[in-house]
Design a protein around this motif. Structure first.
Motif, PDB file in Angstrom:
ATOM      1  N   TRP A 402       0.835  -1.201   0.000  1.00 16.30           N
ATOM      2  CA  TRP A 402       0.000   0.000   0.000  1.00 16.30           C
ATOM      3  C   TRP A 402       0.866   1.246   0.000  1.00 16.30           C
ATOM      4  O   TRP A 402       0.595   2.215  -0.737  1.00 16.30           O
ATOM      5  N   VAL A 403       1.916   1.252   0.801  1.00 21.48           N
ATOM      6  CA  VAL A 403       2.825   2.393   0.869  1.00 21.48           C
ATOM      7  C   VAL A 403       3.505   2.619  -0.474  1.00 21.48           C
ATOM      8  O   VAL A 403       3.603   3.757  -0.961  1.00 21.48           O
ATOM      9  N   VAL A 404       3.984   1.549  -1.100  1.00 23.99           N
ATOM     10  CA  VAL A 404       4.658   1.671  -2.397  1.00 23.99           C
ATOM     11  C   VAL A 404       3.741   2.334  -3.417  1.00 23.99           C
ATOM     12  O   VAL A 404       4.146   3.248  -4.150  1.00 23.99           O
ATOM     13  N   ASN A 405       2.477   1.907  -3.470  1.00 21.95           N
ATOM     14  CA  ASN A 405       1.536   2.474  -4.435  1.00 21.95           C
ATOM     15  C   ASN A 405       1.148   3.907  -4.095  1.00 21.95           C
ATOM     16  O   ASN A 405       1.042   4.754  -4.987  1.00 21.95           O
ATOM     17  N   ARG A 406       0.965   4.206  -2.814  1.00 18.09           N
ATOM     18  CA  ARG A 406       0.598   5.568  -2.430  1.00 18.09           C
ATOM     19  C   ARG A 406       1.754   6.539  -2.687  1.00 18.09           C
ATOM     20  O   ARG A 406       1.523   7.681  -3.113  1.00 18.09           O
ATOM     21  N   GLN A 409       1.465   7.172  -6.477  1.00 13.60           N
ATOM     22  CA  GLN A 409       0.258   7.817  -6.965  1.00 13.60           C
ATOM     23  C   GLN A 409       0.053   9.212  -6.394  1.00 13.60           C
ATOM     24  O   GLN A 409      -0.324  10.142  -7.122  1.00 13.60           O
ATOM     25  N   LEU A 410       0.299   9.389  -5.099  1.00  9.39           N
ATOM     26  CA  LEU A 410       0.036  10.670  -4.452  1.00  9.39           C
ATOM     27  C   LEU A 410       1.249  11.591  -4.435  1.00  9.39           C
ATOM     28  O   LEU A 410       1.130  12.802  -4.639  1.00  9.39           O
ATOM     29  N   LEU A 442      11.219  11.646   2.796  1.00 12.21           N
ATOM     30  CA  LEU A 442      10.828  11.541   4.207  1.00 12.21           C
ATOM     31  C   LEU A 442       9.462  12.155   4.462  1.00 12.21           C
ATOM     32  O   LEU A 442       8.647  11.597   5.212  1.00 12.21           O
ATOM     33  N   LEU A 443       9.194  13.294   3.839  1.00 20.10           N
ATOM     34  CA  LEU A 443       7.900  13.950   4.019  1.00 20.10           C
ATOM     35  C   LEU A 443       6.782  13.071   3.457  1.00 20.10           C
ATOM     36  O   LEU A 443       5.730  12.894   4.101  1.00 20.10           O
ATOM     37  N   ALA A 444       7.003  12.515   2.261  1.00 20.62           N
ATOM     38  CA  ALA A 444       5.998  11.654   1.643  1.00 20.62           C
ATOM     39  C   ALA A 444       5.804  10.377   2.444  1.00 20.62           C
ATOM     40  O   ALA A 444       4.672   9.915   2.661  1.00 20.62           O
TER      41      ALA A 444
END
Length: 497
Positions: A402-406, A409-410, A442-444
């Motif tokens: 989920w983290v990899v995709n977010r 994408q975001l 880091l922020l993302a």
């Protein structure tokens, strides 16, 4: 490290001819389905790269945190110029004399410890590891090889046989009897962990299974041909072996007549920051070293570096070694340019400084978010392991994906996940990565972890509420059932009078 200028976007560089949909249709029709894509549900169409950035067909910029192939940065001007100039001059095989070949060998071996001084040039890491096994088996006159669990050494048949990362998959081929698999030296989630053995010498513990394999082979009068290992295991989940591990292993392997092969295909050329080669962090000198990927910055080139004694034994067979493209002038010109850029732009030092910063900041995130089980790495080689339960160290594969995709994408930040449970977020960016890039990541990443934590808390609250509601309903139903039974008993009593 800024590039001289942004590469041209004109049609002279590359023209976009197909829509993304058309590209996908043609790929599905003509490219084998076993060739997988990143982000398979929504794949990226990358049409341009510059430094630590990649751009899709719509011009969206992505921060590349995973491309350890573009070692000094995508399309580095000096590397491009060197390759283009040599290609416009001559490209032929290494049976002719040419300066780029011998200068590349001289520079490469100058960065190796003695007695590693003889090179064989190849096209890829797979070819390099395949040739390394061939050299070892020829020199020792033995067949058996020791590899590590979860290791990946390439896609040729000989190296697939020593790659548990591949052959342990459901459709993988059976491991040959002459291949022996030892535990991956993972001190966080492996066979021997710092939690289970808090005061133990974990290097010695993980070396023991290899020592036992060597002893069994000697007892059978066979010994081993080689021990092959990535200096830092990448596909296995960004694994750093415990101190003293390789020294103990090398001693055991050599005592059984075997050679030690260091696979530096993913981690060499200054990535670890403290040293040029990752094996140097363990204070050992291999008998054979395999290099590739970063050596060509995206161009297919690799090499096997070994000792004069091993090279001479290979020559003594009378079978000439010839590789049509290995060591061609264009590949060597590019490799020479890559090594010059690493030195001139201080990229090894950059990896050291930025790696320390990333590890420190990721450790702070670990204190803030319970879903981070472990942070490990050296230089620009970092792994962040996500877990469901920190105390039990239970892998959280779903959250990692989920983290990899977010992130993609975001935040337009490209990371990947790997490891036996696919729960380790991997960072292996181009070496031109900057402090600003690290902060962007880091922020993302913090936003993803915060959202993930909030979602989990909301889910847990909803589950708790549902359980409470269900309990109330269940109690009411039970009360109604009891009253019904009472009325039925009363009815039977009335009828029996």
């Amino acid at each position: 490290m800024p590039f001289a200028q942004e590469q041209s976007k004109s049609s002279t560089v590359a023209s976009e001819q197909l829509s993304k949909t058309e590209t996908i249709k043609l790929r599905n029709k003509h490219i084998g389905q076993a060739c997988q894509l990143f982000y398979r549900s929504d794949p990226l169409k990358i049409v341009r790269g510059q430094g630590q950035y990649m751009f899709d067909e719509e011009g969206t910029r992505y921060l590349d945190c995973i491309n350890n192939v573009a070692h000094v940065g995508h399309c580095h001007p000096e590397v491009v110029r060197a390759g283009a100039l040599q290609m416009a001059t001559i490209s032929t095989n290494n049976r002719f004399l040419h300066d780029e070949l011998v200068q590349c060998a001289q520079t490469l071996t100058s960065k190796m410890p003695e007695p590693l001084s003889v090179c064989f040039f190849v096209n890829s890491g797979s070819e390099a590891n395949d040739l390394a096994l061939r050299l070892a088996r020829n020199f020792t006159k033995r067949q058996d090889v020791i590899t590590l669990d979860h290791a990946y050494h390439g896609h040729l048949q000989a190296v697939m046989e020593v790659s548990p990362y591949k052959f342990n998959q459901p459709g993988g081929e059976k491991k040959p009897d002459y291949v022996h698999v030892a535990p991956c030296p993972d001190t966080y989630g492996g066979q021997f962990t710092d939690k289970m053995y808090p005061n133990a010498d974990l290097g010695a513990l993980y070396a023991q299974p290899i020592e036992e394999i060597c002893q069994r082979q000697l007892a059978k009068g066979q010994g081993v041909a080689a021990f092959i290992a990535e200096s830092l295991q990448s596909c296995g989940g960004q694994i750093l072996p415990p101190p003293g591990y390789f020294r103990a292993v090398y001693d055991a392997v050599r005592s059984s007549g075997g050679l030690c092969i260091a696979d530096e295909v993913q981690v060499g050329f200054g990535r670890v920051g403290t040293h040029y080669w990752a094996f140097e962090t363990q204070g050992v000198v291999p008998d054979i070293v395999c290099v590739a990927k970063p050596m060509g910055n995206g161009h297919p080139v690799g090499a096997v570096v070994t000792t004069p004694e091993i090279a001479q034994a290979f020559h003594a067979t009378g079978v000439a070694y010839f590789n049509t493209y290995g060591g061609n002038p264009v590949s060597c010109a590019i490799a020479n340019a890559v090594m010059r850029v690493i030195d001139q732009e201080g990229l090894q030092q950059n990896a050291l400084q930025l790696g320390d910063y990333l590890l420190r900041e990721c450790s702070h995130l670990k204190q803030e978010f319970e879903c981070i089980g472990d942070v490990r790495g050296v230089g620009l080689f970092v792994g962040i392991e996500l877990v469901k339960d920190r105390e039990g160290r239970i892998p959280d594969t779903k959250s990692a994906r989920w983290v990899v995709n977010r992130m993609k994408q975001l935040h337009q930040v490209l990371v990947s996940s790997d490891g036996p449970n696919d729960n380790v977020i991997k960072l292996k960016p181009p070496m031109c990565f900057s402090r600003e890039n690290a902060d962007e990541f880091l922020l993302a990443f913090r936003e993803c972890l915060a959202t993930l934590t909030q979602d989990k808390m909301a889910t847990e609250a909803a589950t708790a509420a549902a359980t409470t509601t269900h309990g109330v309903i269940a109690t009411a139903a039970e009360t109604l059932a009891n009253k019904t039974k009472l009325f039925e008993r009363q009815d039977r009593l009335i009828k029996s009078v």
